[in-house]
Each structure stands twice: as structure tokens, then as C-alpha cells.
Design a protein around this motif. Structure first.
Motif, mmCIF file in Angstrom:
data_model
loop_
_atom_site.group_PDB
_atom_site.id
_atom_site.type_symbol
_atom_site.label_atom_id
_atom_site.label_comp_id
_atom_site.label_asym_id
_atom_site.label_seq_id
_atom_site.Cartn_x
_atom_site.Cartn_y
_atom_site.Cartn_z
ATOM 1 N N PRO A 351 34.873 39.974 31.365
ATOM 2 C CA PRO A 351 34.937 38.550 31.039
ATOM 3 C C PRO A 351 36.359 38.020 30.887
ATOM 4 O O PRO A 351 36.550 36.856 30.508
ATOM 5 C CB PRO A 351 34.194 38.490 29.699
ATOM 6 N N GLY A 352 37.363 38.854 31.181
ATOM 7 C CA GLY A 352 38.747 38.466 30.919
ATOM 8 C C GLY A 352 39.169 37.177 31.601
ATOM 9 O O GLY A 352 39.903 36.361 31.026
ATOM 10 N N ARG A 353 38.725 36.976 32.862
ATOM 11 C CA ARG A 353 39.130 35.761 33.577
ATOM 12 C C ARG A 353 38.599 34.499 32.919
ATOM 13 O O ARG A 353 39.280 33.472 32.877
ATOM 14 C CB ARG A 353 38.664 35.855 35.026
ATOM 15 N N LEU A 354 37.389 34.571 32.392
ATOM 16 C CA LEU A 354 36.830 33.405 31.702
ATOM 17 C C LEU A 354 37.530 33.160 30.373
ATOM 18 O O LEU A 354 37.720 32.013 29.964
ATOM 19 C CB LEU A 354 35.327 33.614 31.478
ATOM 20 N N ILE A 355 37.890 34.235 29.692
ATOM 21 C CA ILE A 355 38.617 34.076 28.434
ATOM 22 C C ILE A 355 39.973 33.428 28.696
ATOM 23 O O ILE A 355 40.391 32.509 27.977
ATOM 24 C CB ILE A 355 38.778 35.447 27.741
ATOM 25 N N GLU A 356 40.660 33.891 29.730
ATOM 26 C CA GLU A 356 41.958 33.310 30.066
ATOM 27 C C GLU A 356 41.827 31.842 30.468
ATOM 28 O O GLU A 356 42.721 31.026 30.184
ATOM 29 C CB GLU A 356 42.593 34.099 31.210
#
Length: 399
Positions: A351-356
Motif C-alpha cells: 500500500p506504500g504508493r497510496l500512502i505516499e
């Protein structure tokens, strides 16, 4: 309630080709659980803090978010309990060998779907292991298919023993060597070997809840006044037992409660119990509330009743549909906000891209999306319920 051999559907009740009187209270309670499950998954996919914090983390006092999550705790145990109860309702009217074979086949089918279609729907990427409620029901059906010849009270006693004692059983199983994967699947959530993904619902404690439903399934056969009285007594008894055990501070749940200097936050701490895996207190609290709600749901009239009837009559179909709907809608809304659709692929694994990208909407907006999703599912569920009533196609039994 009548049925012919091996005519049970995804959650154990008769298949669509059986002309029978549905048990309204079961359908409506099951329908409510699906509606709440949609809320939980809309929050998972849309809420601004869903990917970075736990809604039941009381270090950040957000009572509304906490209760949004807590009410959805009712879904899985009630769904699994009703699956067991529905299987019992078939026992008196169905050839046991045929029912046993069908439950085994149904269990394998549900596990296969969990590993493929459902895992893809949640993650939009595959292979990815995500074993949760459908896996638990499928595995429970496999176990129950071998226990149908036991007396109802024996299965009930087994369910009570498992729900109350599965932490002790887990301590007796070695965690090294060849037992590592088996003990994980049976007792504790987490990663399974080196496979991508994780196990959320260990089989044994959830089978205990299914066995409770099977052992108490006879209650739903009783005339409405007797049935509702028993459900109210059972629900009240469970909640009183929960309150007494929780107040005693006995080590029956890994999450202790404490006085928070505020009545609301203290209450939230008191009811904040462990779901993964389900503790005894968690089961008492959630099933207690659900059994108290059941007689009230039967009195519903109008659109709310129609909605719960339609969704409750098509639980597995609606469950499958809502995952694609919620995840797909999140992707579309994200694209409208300028987020690349690829960010929603491998949603659970990375989910890192959505968090960023600071993806997410407010809790109030989450509720708007939830209502929209439920309203979108309603006519489709009603249409499919009609198809099931009118037709006896064999494949309908698998949806």
C-alpha cells in the motif's frame, strides 16, 4: 422447512431449486451482517487513515471511528454461526451421507474461491494468500461434514470447548518443524511459510463458532414466540457473561482494559477485545449483540426489510460482488483524484504508493460511499434472489 438430499447452498441452507419457506429471521440477520461487512470494507479501501493506523487504537481517541470498526466485528462470528445453524436445519430433512458429501465439496469449493477469485478481488493482484471468513467457513464445512453423525449436543459441547479453550490447545502444539504451517492454519493469524499474503482467520477457533451455531440450530426451528424468547435469553446471557468476565480482569483476552479518565473512552477500552484470533470475550460480546438484534430485525417492514431479505437470501453472491464493487470504486475515485490506477493493484501487499499519495477520504464521506454501495447491491441481490427462486440450475448452488 423441507429439503431434499444434498440441497444446501454456500452457507448451508437449501439450494434455489428447493421450494420451501425461508426462515426470515436467519435471512435478515445474515443480510444485516453483509451490509455491515460492506461498511468495513469501504472503510478499509477509502478512509484516510485505514492504511496507516488501527481504528481500535485507543492511543488516539476517535470514538466514532472505533465504533465504526467495532460494529463490523459482529459480521464474521454471526455469519459463521449462522452457517453452522443452517447446516443443522438440513440435518433432519436430508440424507446424512449426501449432506456430508455436499458439505465436503462445498467446503473445498469455498477454499478454492478464497485462494483465487476472492484473493484477486481484494488485492487486484495474484497470487496472493488472503485467508479470511470464506476460508473459515469452507474449512468449517469440511470438519462438520465428518461430525454430522454426532449428536447435536456433542457438537455444541465441542464448540464451547474450542471457543473457550483454543488458546490452551494452541500452547500444546509444537511450533517448530512440520507443525509450523499446520499450527498457523489452525490456531494463529499471520504469514504462512514464505507465501505472499497472510492468514487472518485460523481455522479452529472459527470452527468452534460454527459448531456453536450447529449445536444451537434447533432454536430457529421453534415457533416464533419461543424462538425469540430463547434468542433474547441467549443474547442477554452472553452479554452478562462478557461483562462479568471482563470486569473480573481474568486473563481471558490479550487486550486488557483500563480506566481512561473518561466514561466513553473507558467503555471503549472495556469492549476492545481480540478478533485475531477470536477470544472467548470477543465471541460472547459479538454473538450476544447479534442474537439480541435478531428478533428486532424480524419486525422490520418496508424498504429496510426488503433490502435485508434480498441480501440475506443471496449472501455469498452479494459478498463476492461487493468486494469487486468496493475495490473497483476506490480505484475509479482515486483516478478522478489524480492517483494512478496501478497504485490500487496489490492493495494489501504494497500500500506504500497510496500512502505516499495521501489517498483517502473522511469518515463522513466513507458513510456516504457505504450507503451508495449498499443501494447499488440491493437490486442485483433482489434480481439474483428471484433467479434462485425460479430456476433449479445446478450451478446456482455454488453461488
Amino acid at each position: 422447512m423441507t429439503a431434499t438430499p444434498a440441497t444446501v447452498d454456500a452457507t448451508g441452507h437449501p439450494a434455489p431449486d428447493v421450494r420451501r419457506r425461508r426462515i426470515r429471521i436467519v435471512d435478515r440477520l445474515r443480510g444485516l451482517m453483509i451490509v455491515l461487512m460492506v461498511l468495513d470494507h469501504v472503510r478499509d479501501y477509502f478512509h484516510v487513515s485505514a492504511l496507516t493506523s488501527q481504528p481500535t487504537d485507543l492511543s488516539q481517541p476517535t470514538p466514532t471511528l472505533f465504533m465504526t470498526r467495532w460494529v463490523t466485528h459482529l459480521c464474521a462470528p454471526t455469519f459463521v454461526f449462522l452457517a453452522g445453524a443452517s447446516v443443522y436445519l438440513q440435518r433432519a430433512h436430508t440424507d446424512l451421507p449426501a449432506l456430508s458429501r455436499f458439505l465436503a465439496l462445498r467446503g473445498l469449493w469455498l477454499i478454492l474461491l478464497e485462494l483465487t477469485v476472492i484473493a484477486f478481488a481484494f488485492n487486484f493482484s495474484w497470487p496472493f494468500l488472503f485467508l479470511q471468513v470464506i476460508w473459515a467457513i469452507g474449512g468449517g464445512f469440511l470438519l462438520l461434514s465428518a461430525l454430522l453423525w454426532l449428536p447435536r449436543r456433542a457438537v455444541l459441547a465441542m464448540g464451547v470447548a474450542i471457543v473457550a479453550g483454543h488458546p490452551l490447545l494452541a500452547m500444546l502444539v509444537p511450533g517448530e518443524g512440520g507443525w509450523t504451517v499446520a499450527s498457523r492454519l489452525l490456531f494463529s493469524p499471520g504469514p504462512v511459510g514464505n507465501l505472499p499474503g497472510f492468514l487472518a482467520y485460523p481455522l479452529l477457533p472459527w470452527f468452534g463458532i460454527m459448531a456453536l451455531g450447529y449445536g444451537l440450530g434447533h432454536v430457529f426451528e421453534r415457533p416464533a414466540p419461543d424462538r425469540n424468547r430463547i434468542l433474547l435469553l441467549l443474547g442477554t446471557g452472553m452479554l452478562l457473561a462478557f461483562a462479568a468476565l471482563r470486569a473480573s480482569r481474568l486473563p481471558m483476552d490479550p487486550i486488557p482494559w483500563s480506566h481512561r479518565g473518561d466514561a466513553v473512552m473507558t467503555l471503549l477500552s472495556f469492549i476492545n477485545v481480540l478478533k485475531y484470533p477470536p477470544s472467548l470475550l470477543y465471541v460472547l460480546a459479538t454473538l450476544g449483540v447479534s442474537l439480541l438484534l435478531a428478533p428486532l430485525l424480524e419486525r422490520l417492514r418496508g424498504p429496510a426489510a426488503s433490502l435485508l431479505d434480498a441480501i440475506g437470501a443471496t449472501p455469498f453472491f452479494t459478498y463476492l460482488l461487493h468486494i469487486f464493487l468496493v475495490h473497483g470504486l476506490a480505484m475509479l475515485v482515486g483516478m478522478a483524484m489524480g492517483i494512478a490506477p496501478g497504485a490500487f493493484v496489490n492493495f494489501l501487499g504494497d500500500p506504500g504508493r497510496l500512502i505516499e499519495a495521501r489517498w483517502g477520504i473522511t469518515l463522513g464521506q466513507v458513510y456516504v460511499v457505504w450507503i451508495a454501495c449498499v443501494l447499488a447491491l440491493w437490486p442485483v441481490a433482489r434480481w439474483y434472489a428471484g433467479v434462485r427462486r425460479r430456476h433449479g440450475w445446478w450451478w446456482l448452488r455454488f453461488l
